[in-house]
Design an enzyme around this catalytic site. Structure first.
Site: not given
Ligand code: AMP
Length: 125
Positions: A34-35, A91, A100, A104, A106
């Site tokens: 995760d970024i 989520n 996003v 996914h 976590h």
């Molecule tokens: P959510 O809020 O559950 O939709 O989680 C989306 C996750 O994607 C967040 O924890 C972000 O930090 C992660 N994220 C967004 N863009 C990227 C990326 N380019 N590379 C890795 N993680 C990302």
């Protein structure tokens, strides 16, 4: 929802159009760091198939979603935190904190997670 699933950043990661720290890949799934980590270890496991939210999981996807948890467990073992434990969560939509719109999982590890995630008046279902 601000973007369609085909436009998400995760599609670009799957297609290698943008870089990611990829931890695992097979024909069905991809795992990458995760970024914006929320724990000492924080990575995401995603299906390559674009599924928007948990609500969009179809009957034919049940094995695929189980596969995401299997990948999480494999990586937990490989990276040595399976026994001490971790949290694996998805989520869903606004109240779930989804940002996003590509399914996914976590995986958070490396410290004791707080529980419960919410403390207020409870609602009987
Ligand atoms: P959510 O809020 O559950 O939709 O989680 C989306 C996750 O994607 C967040 O924890 C972000 O930090 C992660 N994220 C967004 N863009 C990227 C990326 N380019 N590379 C890795 N993680 C990302």
């Amino acid at each position: 929802m601000s973007e369609t699933v085909s436009e998400t950043i995760f599609t670009k990661i799957i297609n290698k159009e943008i870089p990611a720290d990829i931890l695992y890949e097979d024909e069905l799934a991809l795992a990458f760091s995760d970024i914006n980590p929320q724990a000492p270890i924080h990575f995401l496991v995603i299906p390559k198939k674009p599924i928007t939210t948990i609500n969009d999981i179809e009957e034919d996807d049940k094995v695929l979603v189980g596969h995401l948890y299997w990948v999480a467990a494999q990586l937990a073992e490989k990276h040595g935190f399976a026994q001490e434990g971790y949290r694996a969560v998805m989520n869903c939509n606004e109240n779930g904190g989804q940002t996003v719109y590509h399914l996914h999982l976590h995986v958070l590890a490396g410290k004791a997670m707080g529980w419960p995630p919410y403390q207020d008046k409870l609602k009987t279902l």
